[in-house]
Design a protein around this motif. Sequence first.
Motif, short mmCIF file in Angstrom:
data_model
loop_
_atom_site.label_atom_id
_atom_site.label_comp_id
_atom_site.label_asym_id
_atom_site.label_seq_id
_atom_site.Cartn_x
_atom_site.Cartn_y
_atom_site.Cartn_z
N ALA A 2 37.86 47.50 54.74
CA ALA A 2 38.90 46.52 54.67
C ALA A 2 39.15 45.57 53.66
CB ALA A 2 38.97 45.57 56.17
N CYS A 3 37.73 45.38 53.20
CA CYS A 3 37.78 44.25 52.21
C CYS A 3 38.23 44.69 50.73
CB CYS A 3 36.24 43.80 51.90
SG CYS A 3 35.54 42.93 53.17
N LYS A 4 38.11 45.83 50.41
CA LYS A 4 38.63 46.25 49.13
C LYS A 4 39.84 46.37 48.78
CE LYS A 4 37.51 49.84 45.70
NZ LYS A 4 36.45 51.05 45.32
N PRO A 5 40.73 46.95 49.96
CA PRO A 5 42.23 46.59 49.68
C PRO A 5 42.69 45.22 49.64
CG PRO A 5 41.72 48.15 51.64
CD PRO A 5 40.38 47.52 51.13
N ILE A 6 42.03 44.43 50.69
CA ILE A 6 42.41 42.92 50.56
C ILE A 6 42.11 42.21 49.31
CG2 ILE A 6 42.02 40.68 51.88
CD1 ILE A 6 44.08 42.87 53.23
N ALA A 7 40.94 42.45 48.77
CA ALA A 7 40.53 42.05 47.59
C ALA A 7 41.59 42.25 46.31
CB ALA A 7 39.16 42.37 47.19
N LYS A 8 41.84 43.46 46.27
CA LYS A 8 43.00 43.98 45.40
C LYS A 8 44.30 43.21 45.63
CE LYS A 8 45.36 47.94 43.69
NZ LYS A 8 45.90 49.30 43.68
N VAL A 9 44.78 42.84 46.85
CA VAL A 9 45.62 42.20 46.91
C VAL A 9 45.49 40.48 46.50
CG1 VAL A 9 47.41 40.97 48.80
CG2 VAL A 9 46.92 43.40 48.89
N LEU A 10 44.42 40.15 46.88
CA LEU A 10 44.16 38.60 46.49
C LEU A 10 44.06 38.38 44.77
CD1 LEU A 10 41.46 37.68 49.09
CD2 LEU A 10 43.81 37.00 48.84
N LYS A 11 43.53 39.56 44.17
CA LYS A 11 43.56 39.56 42.61
C LYS A 11 44.94 39.48 42.26
CE LYS A 11 41.16 42.03 39.04
NZ LYS A 11 40.34 43.29 38.84
N GLU A 12 45.65 40.24 42.81
CA GLU A 12 47.22 40.32 42.18
C GLU A 12 48.04 39.09 42.56
OE1 GLU A 12 48.72 42.37 40.32
OE2 GLU A 12 46.72 43.57 40.17
N ALA A 13 47.71 38.45 43.72
CA ALA A 13 48.40 37.25 44.20
C ALA A 13 47.93 35.97 43.38
CB ALA A 13 48.20 37.21 45.70
N PHE A 14 46.55 36.04 43.18
CA PHE A 14 46.07 34.58 42.58
C PHE A 14 45.80 34.54 41.24
CE2 PHE A 14 45.65 34.28 47.05
CZ PHE A 14 46.31 33.01 47.40
N LYS A 15 45.68 36.00 40.57
CA LYS A 15 45.23 36.19 39.10
C LYS A 15 44.26 35.21 38.75
CE LYS A 15 49.61 38.33 38.15
NZ LYS A 15 49.61 39.16 39.26
N PRO A 16 42.84 35.45 39.24
CA PRO A 16 41.72 34.36 39.02
C PRO A 16 41.41 34.68 37.44
CG PRO A 16 41.04 36.35 40.18
CD PRO A 16 42.46 36.70 40.40
N LEU A 17 40.95 33.59 36.90
CA LEU A 17 40.49 33.55 35.48
C LEU A 17 39.64 34.48 35.31
CD1 LEU A 17 40.69 29.63 34.92
CD2 LEU A 17 42.42 31.35 34.42
N SER A 18 38.85 34.59 36.07
CA SER A 18 37.57 35.67 35.74
C SER A 18 37.95 37.19 35.90
CB SER A 18 36.44 35.41 36.76
OG SER A 18 36.66 35.91 38.01
N GLY A 19 39.21 37.30 36.60
CA GLY A 19 39.67 38.73 36.85
C GLY A 19 38.83 39.24 38.37
N LYS A 20 37.93 38.43 38.67
CA LYS A 20 37.21 38.78 39.94
C LYS A 20 37.49 38.11 41.19
CE LYS A 20 33.71 39.87 36.75
NZ LYS A 20 31.94 39.70 36.29
N ILE A 21 37.08 38.93 42.26
CA ILE A 21 37.11 38.31 43.70
C ILE A 21 35.95 38.31 44.25
CG2 ILE A 21 37.95 38.48 46.07
CD1 ILE A 21 40.35 37.90 44.13
N GLY A 22 35.25 37.37 44.52
CA GLY A 22 33.88 37.27 45.10
C GLY A 22 33.76 37.64 46.57
#
Length: 72
Positions: A2-22
Amino acid sequence: VACKPIAKVLKEAFKPLSGKIGIMVAGQEVPHVHVSLIPINNEGDLAFERARKVAPEELQKYAEKIKAELES
């Protein structure tokens, strides 16, 4: 699973400066586990003691960004 697809969505939605989702996994005070996925702009973003209160309107805005990314 479950985490990997949601992390991808969060990465696209919030575009973190580091490019990463912790990811943080915790379950100390409850008899189950919590998984937190956090867009990382800097290292301090993973420190829960630095968390701030967020107005319901701001949470709604974030929910809409996530929903829009899920629907795309």
